[in-house]
Design a protein around this motif. Structure first.
Motif, PDB file in Angstrom:
ATOM      1  N   SER A 197      36.979  44.916  40.960  1.00 16.06           N
ATOM      2  CA  SER A 197      36.898  43.533  40.503  1.00 16.06           C
ATOM      3  C   SER A 197      38.276  42.963  40.178  1.00 16.06           C
ATOM      4  CB  SER A 197      35.993  43.464  39.272  1.00 16.06           C
ATOM      5  OG  SER A 197      35.884  42.144  38.793  1.00 16.06           O
ATOM      6  N   HIS A 215      44.042  39.678  43.922  1.00 11.71           N
ATOM      7  CA  HIS A 215      44.154  39.196  45.295  1.00 11.71           C
ATOM      8  C   HIS A 215      44.012  37.683  45.351  1.00 11.71           C
ATOM      9  CE1 HIS A 215      43.661  38.942  49.648  1.00 11.71           C
ATOM     10  NE2 HIS A 215      42.705  38.078  49.383  1.00 11.71           N
ATOM     11  N   LEU A 266      41.140  44.035  41.319  1.00 12.53           N
ATOM     12  CA  LEU A 266      41.854  43.922  42.587  1.00 12.53           C
ATOM     13  C   LEU A 266      41.499  42.596  43.253  1.00 12.53           C
ATOM     14  CD1 LEU A 266      43.803  45.891  43.766  1.00 12.53           C
ATOM     15  CD2 LEU A 266      41.984  46.932  45.090  1.00 12.53           C
ATOM     16  N   ALA A 267      40.234  42.259  43.218  1.00 13.92           N
ATOM     17  CA  ALA A 267      39.798  40.989  43.796  1.00 13.92           C
ATOM     18  C   ALA A 267      40.435  39.818  43.055  1.00 13.92           C
ATOM     19  CB  ALA A 267      38.278  40.884  43.753  1.00 13.92           C
ATOM     20  N   SER A 268      40.461  39.897  41.736  1.00 10.43           N
ATOM     21  CA  SER A 268      41.065  38.819  40.944  1.00 10.43           C
ATOM     22  C   SER A 268      42.543  38.663  41.277  1.00 10.43           C
ATOM     23  CB  SER A 268      40.907  39.111  39.448  1.00 10.43           C
ATOM     24  OG  SER A 268      39.542  39.092  39.092  1.00 10.43           O
TER      25      SER A 268
END
Lengths: 184, 184
Positions: free
Chosen positions: A142, A148, A144-146
């Motif tokens: 999660s 990114h 990492l997604a943020s």
DNA sequence: AAGATCAATTGAACATCGTCCAATAATTTA
DNA sequence: TAAATTATTGGACGATGTTCAATTGATCTT
């Protein structure tokens, strides 16, 4: 050698202007040879993006090696941004390129993505309460997604358009909050 | 009419396979006319992506109209995901397409992006402590980036590859934490 | 109504692209 | 050395973005 040259060309001209013919010219072979080796442009792109992923992971690892224990997460996030900014074209190509529908990336490619992911898991786990360490993988995905998202909006100028002055700081704030929340 | 048909073609075949000639065929004009009207493929793509942005904003607004007061943020995030999933190709084209270096999007396009951003600002502000409402724009930018990252990883299969089962839930968790942290 | 002016539309032409594949060159095997 | 196998070539094909002289259509003038 084909791949490093291919990665070089991609880094120079970007995904939109990348051309197999041009790469063939650069490595001194003909187009056909490229196709004999890789089968298709898709497979070639996949291999080149693999080189980028390797370089990215390596960059993260190197930066973390020299990171003070109390600042490792900040270092990781900074390194994420740095690599993307220093390698704009190659980095964005990872996301610009998509396999045809139905076709999925080979295991070798998936493992490269997971390798980056694993680096983050370790760092997240290190700052979680021991009894919450099992949440590290999900939290890492999660966050990492943020990160990114922040990095992507930085590079594609969305943040500039919206007047965001400190994307890195914002990303770090979100990560810190999430970890704090998990530890509470 | 050109634009709706162009948007339709884009939604069908995706950015990689989108073609001006094919669009010309569909609307019953020749390629040249398309170029006379839009000047270049870039401008045409920009205009079509503008249609997507309008549709996206409209979708968000509609979904929020029917949202219960206590669930507006969750609704907004869900709607973000829904539109992207329901319009995969058109949505990803917003990010696949990039203007040549140096060239920046016209104001009309920037305003469409800001319009979506503004919707989120209002919703964020509504759940912030009154004396912290001034932080809503910055927080909205950052949370939009976070949600985008989750949505992007959902659509480009990164999350599937990493075994993430509930991207929407994760996105909502991150947003909630950030708001809570800001209100604390 | 006819002629003249302006705008819209065309589609052939060009360079480039991904892709294929019979032909050729190079190398290995027998 | 001869045969067999592998590597490499580059022309051919269809499709793309882009341009632009030529054509058509519309509008206005007299």
């Amino acid at each position: 050698m084909i791949l490093t040259e291919g990665h070089g060309q991609l880094a120079e001209v970007g995904y939109a202007r990348f051309s197999a013919r041009e790469l063939a010219k650069r490595i001194g072979y003909s187009v056909g040879t490229l196709y004999n080796v890789f089968g298709s442009l898709d497979q070639l792109m996949l291999a080149i993006n693999g080189v980028t992923l390797d370089g990215w992971r390596s960059y993260l690892q190197t930066r973390l090696l020299a990171a003070p224990p109390e600042d490792r997460l900040k270092t990781a996030i900074s390194a994420y941004f740095e690599y993307a900014i220093l390698n704009r074209h190659a980095w964005t190509a990872i996301y610009d390129f998509r396999l045809p529908e139905g076709v999925e990336a080979p295991d070798s490619y998936a493992r490269k993505v997971e390798a980056i992911f694993d680096i983050v898991i370790v760092e997240i786990a290190a700052v979680l309460r021991p009894d919450r360490r099992d949440r590290a993988p999900a939290l890492a995905r999660s966050l990492l997604a943020s990160v990114h998202g922040h990095c992507f909006f930085t590079i594609n100028a969305t943040f500039a358009l919206l007047g965001e002055a400190d994307p890195l700081g914002a990303a770090y704030a979100r990560v810190s909050e999430a970890i704090e929340a998990c530890n509470r």
